[in-house]
Motif scaffolding. Structure first.
Motif: not given
Length: 251
Positions: A94, A96-97, A119, A130-132, A134
């Protein structure tokens, strides 16, 4: 400050970089420009250690990076943020990842601290929330901004961008340029950008180095460039009618 001294690089019989001397100052957007095959990206990769030069030295704030071993380079690498030409996001991760990946490698922060930092970085590039998502769910401009968010996740002292506007429409390119300028001002970092985009050159080119056939042919500001009498530079910069018109207006 980043200083390159007498740097040479060849690949087989192809002599890509020839005796490059240059200083990139902190708090400025420093641009490397030149035609295809001039050695721009190779120089960038030599500076950050992705390629080893055949001769010469690279100094990060007077520390000789070139002759450090892998372990000795780690403290400097922690201070480097890098935006690759194709953003180089991990498709299976993602947003975030992708951003916390660097934090996982180089810090002992808690999971929550890493998320908080992600964040913050996403807010700075106007991608809050939009963290999650892909990478496949993002536009080209959004991918670039995620790449920038990852690049600044370690609060870098040195920021490198390889063709940040490649493949982007003019309006999005301007937004990326403004973001790079804002982040340079905010973090007071030494920013080095490889580009062939003349809009970027005129917009954020505080210092410009022109490479031609692996050699440094010219250096100066974007305003200096408009008055240059270096034929090779003028042939490159003013190849388009738009830049020819700009010269008539500005000079």
């Amino acid at each position: 400050m980043i200083e390159v001294q007498n740097l040479d690089k060849s690949f087989g019989s192809n002599h890509v970089l020839k005796d490059i001397d240059v200083i990139f100052e902190p708090g400025k957007v420093n641009l490397i420009i030149g035609g295809s095959g001039s050695g721009k990206s190779t120089l960038l990769k030599c500076i950050v250690g992705l390629h080893e030069p055949d001769a010469g030295k690279v100094f990060f704030d007077k520390q000789d990076f070139t002759h450090l071993d892998f372990e000795e380079r780690i403290p400097i690498r922690r201070e480097i943020g890098m935006l690759f030409q194709n953003s180089a996001l991990f498709d299976s991760m993602t947003v975030e990842q992708n951003i916390t990946f660097t934090l996982d490698l180089f810090t002992e922060d808690s999971k929550q601290e890493k998320i908080d930092r992600a964040n913050f970085c996403l807010e700075r590039v106007n991608l809050a929330g939009k963290n999650q998502l892909y990478p496949a769910e993002l536009s080209g401009g959004m991918k670039k901004r995620v790449g920038i968010a990852r690049a600044i996740s370690m609060n870098p002292k040195y920021l490198f961008c390889d063709e940040p506007n490649s493949g982007l429409d003019p309006a999005t390119s301007i937004l990326i340029d403004e973001l790079i300028q804002d982040l340079t001002d905010e973090f007071k970092c030494t920013t080095v950008v490889v580009t062939h985009d003349m809009n970027s050159v005129m917009g954020i080119g505080q210092y410009i180095m022109f490479l031609h056939k692996g050699q440094k042919f010219w250096e100066g500001s974007n305003q200096d460039m408009m008055n240059s009498d270096v034929k090779e530079l003028n042939d490159f910069v003013f190849a388009s009618p738009l830049m020819q018109a700009a010269k008539k207006v500005l000079v």
